[in-house]
Design an enzyme around this catalytic site. Sequence first.
Site, PDB file in Angstrom:
ATOM      1  CG  ASP A   1       7.162  -3.029   9.028  1.00 49.58           C
ATOM      2  OD1 ASP A   1       7.623  -3.372   8.336  1.00 49.58           O
ATOM      3  OD2 ASP A   1       6.571  -1.819   9.248  1.00 49.58           O
TER       4      ASP A   1
ATOM      5  NE  ARG B   1      -2.124   1.207   3.413  1.00 57.32           N
ATOM      6  CZ  ARG B   1      -2.921   1.466   4.835  1.00 57.32           C
ATOM      7  NH1 ARG B   1      -4.162   1.139   4.616  1.00 57.32           N
ATOM      8  NH2 ARG B   1      -2.189   1.857   5.912  1.00 57.32           N
TER       9      ARG B   1
ATOM     10  CB  THR C   1      -1.961   7.236  -3.088  1.00 54.20           C
ATOM     11  OG1 THR C   1      -1.351   5.985  -3.101  1.00 54.20           O
ATOM     12  CG2 THR C   1      -1.012   8.430  -3.717  1.00 54.20           C
TER      13      THR C   1
ATOM     14  CG  ASP D   1       3.199  -2.542   8.763  1.00 50.41           C
ATOM     15  OD1 ASP D   1       3.194  -1.522   7.891  1.00 50.41           O
ATOM     16  OD2 ASP D   1       3.531  -3.571   8.461  1.00 50.41           O
TER      17      ASP D   1
HETATM   18  O1  LIG Z   1      -6.598  -2.433   3.404  1.00 51.17           O
HETATM   19  P1  LIG Z   1      -5.701  -1.535   2.808  1.00 51.17           P
HETATM   20  O2  LIG Z   1      -5.923  -0.107   3.132  1.00 51.17           O
HETATM   21  O3  LIG Z   1      -4.946  -1.799   1.554  1.00 51.17           O
HETATM   22  O4  LIG Z   1      -4.401  -2.067   3.990  1.00 51.17           O
HETATM   23  C1  LIG Z   1      -4.026  -3.445   4.267  1.00 51.17           C
HETATM   24  C2  LIG Z   1      -2.920  -3.784   3.612  1.00 51.17           C
HETATM   25  O5  LIG Z   1      -1.854  -3.071   4.151  1.00 51.17           O
HETATM   26  C3  LIG Z   1      -0.832  -3.929   4.658  1.00 51.17           C
HETATM   27  O6  LIG Z   1       0.095  -4.349   3.761  1.00 51.17           O
HETATM   28  P2  LIG Z   1       1.329  -3.503   3.492  1.00 51.17           P
HETATM   29  O7  LIG Z   1       1.010  -2.215   2.314  1.00 51.17           O
HETATM   30  O8  LIG Z   1       1.889  -3.022   4.850  1.00 51.17           O
HETATM   31  O9  LIG Z   1       2.373  -4.520   2.988  1.00 51.17           O
HETATM   32  P3  LIG Z   1       3.225  -5.537   3.696  1.00 51.17           P
HETATM   33  O10 LIG Z   1       2.312  -6.740   4.113  1.00 51.17           O
HETATM   34  O11 LIG Z   1       4.302  -5.786   2.766  1.00 51.17           O
HETATM   35  O12 LIG Z   1       3.812  -4.959   4.936  1.00 51.17           O
HETATM   36  C4  LIG Z   1      -1.726  -5.338   4.997  1.00 51.17           C
HETATM   37  O13 LIG Z   1      -1.039  -6.480   5.194  1.00 51.17           O
HETATM   38  C5  LIG Z   1      -2.820  -5.182   3.874  1.00 51.17           C
HETATM   39  O14 LIG Z   1      -2.114  -5.829   2.767  1.00 51.17           O
HETATM   40  O1  LIG Z   2      -3.294  -1.093  10.796  1.00 48.51           O
HETATM   41  C1  LIG Z   2      -2.831  -1.334   9.528  1.00 48.51           C
HETATM   42  C2  LIG Z   2      -3.292  -1.049   8.339  1.00 48.51           C
HETATM   43  C3  LIG Z   2      -2.815  -1.434   7.110  1.00 48.51           C
HETATM   44  N1  LIG Z   2      -1.635  -2.388   7.361  1.00 48.51           N
HETATM   45  C4  LIG Z   2      -1.296  -2.869   8.442  1.00 48.51           C
HETATM   46  O2  LIG Z   2      -0.340  -3.615   8.668  1.00 48.51           O
HETATM   47  N2  LIG Z   2      -1.801  -2.446   9.727  1.00 48.51           N
HETATM   48 MG   LIG Z   3       3.183  -3.512   5.993  1.00 46.20          MG
END
Ligand SMILES: O=P(O)(O)OC[C@H]1O[C@H](OP(=O)(O)OP(=O)(O)O)[C@H](O)[C@@H]1O
Ligand SMILES: O=c1cc[nH]c(=O)[nH]1
Ligand SMILES: [Mg+2]
Length: 209
Positions: free
Chosen positions: A203, A104, A108, A200
């Site tokens: 992370d 994400r 944006t 997160d």
């Molecule tokens: O519903 P949304 O607003 O789209 O957010 C949720 C997304 O954000 C996080 O991923 P992230 O972008 O942090 O990637 P990662 O899993 O690599 O940490 C989570 O694991 C989802 O995929």
């Molecule tokens: O709270 C949140 C939102 C998006 N992605 C995450 O990992 N945590």
């Molecule tokens: Mg993430």
Amino acid sequence: MGHVFVMDHPLIQHKVSMLRSKDTGSKEFRELVEEIAMLMCYEATRDLPLEEIEVETPVAKAKAKALAGKKLGIVPILRAGLGMVDGMLNLVPAAKVGHIGLYRDPETLEPVEYYCKLPYDAPERDIYVLDPMLATGGSASAAIQFIKDKGVQRIRFLCLIAAPEGIERLNKDHPDVDIYVAALDERLNDHGYIVPGLGDAGDRLFGTK
Ligand SMILES: O=P(O)(O)OC[C@H]1O[C@H](OP(=O)(O)OP(=O)(O)O)[C@H](O)[C@@H]1O
Ligand SMILES: O=c1cc[nH]c(=O)[nH]1
Ligand SMILES: [Mg+2]
């Protein structure tokens, strides 16, 4: 409109509370995500079709039930969805696993795709899409659209924590997809993070922050 199943099982609720704590380190976090995914898999596979079989016990012949051979697929959204894969595979080891890479954009909040590899016979399978977090719903909605574009018809979405905004978005974009959540939280904050959430998920799983 898809169904939304909020898991009320005490074991799931207890484990989600442990997951939320900022004092839970990566090792324990990974274990909890896997365990919760396994418990959710149990709930989300309740309607798998069965067939009658005959088994010979040491005592007699028995009429028994077995899975009727419905083919399943698991698709984690990278990275954080990876944490849920082994929990699912523990219960459905014959499932094939595809991967969708999305992150994400922090400015944006729009999902950016960087990888997609699904089983060659994905259209014949019921697909379980996995991601611990459903925030705005943009990532899940985009992932489900990729999977539909490959010809898959039956999709379910499993997440650990959802915001109401994410549920609404998924229901609007994909009313045919049932959603399984371990906990439904209050809202999103200004950065698109779920409140209270767990931070997160990627992370915390991989120790990257
Ligand atoms: O519903 P949304 O607003 O789209 O957010 C949720 C997304 O954000 C996080 O991923 P992230 O972008 O942090 O990637 P990662 O899993 O690599 O940490 C989570 O694991 C989802 O995929
Ligand atoms: O709270 C949140 C939102 C998006 N992605 C995450 O990992 N945590
Ligand atoms: Mg993430």
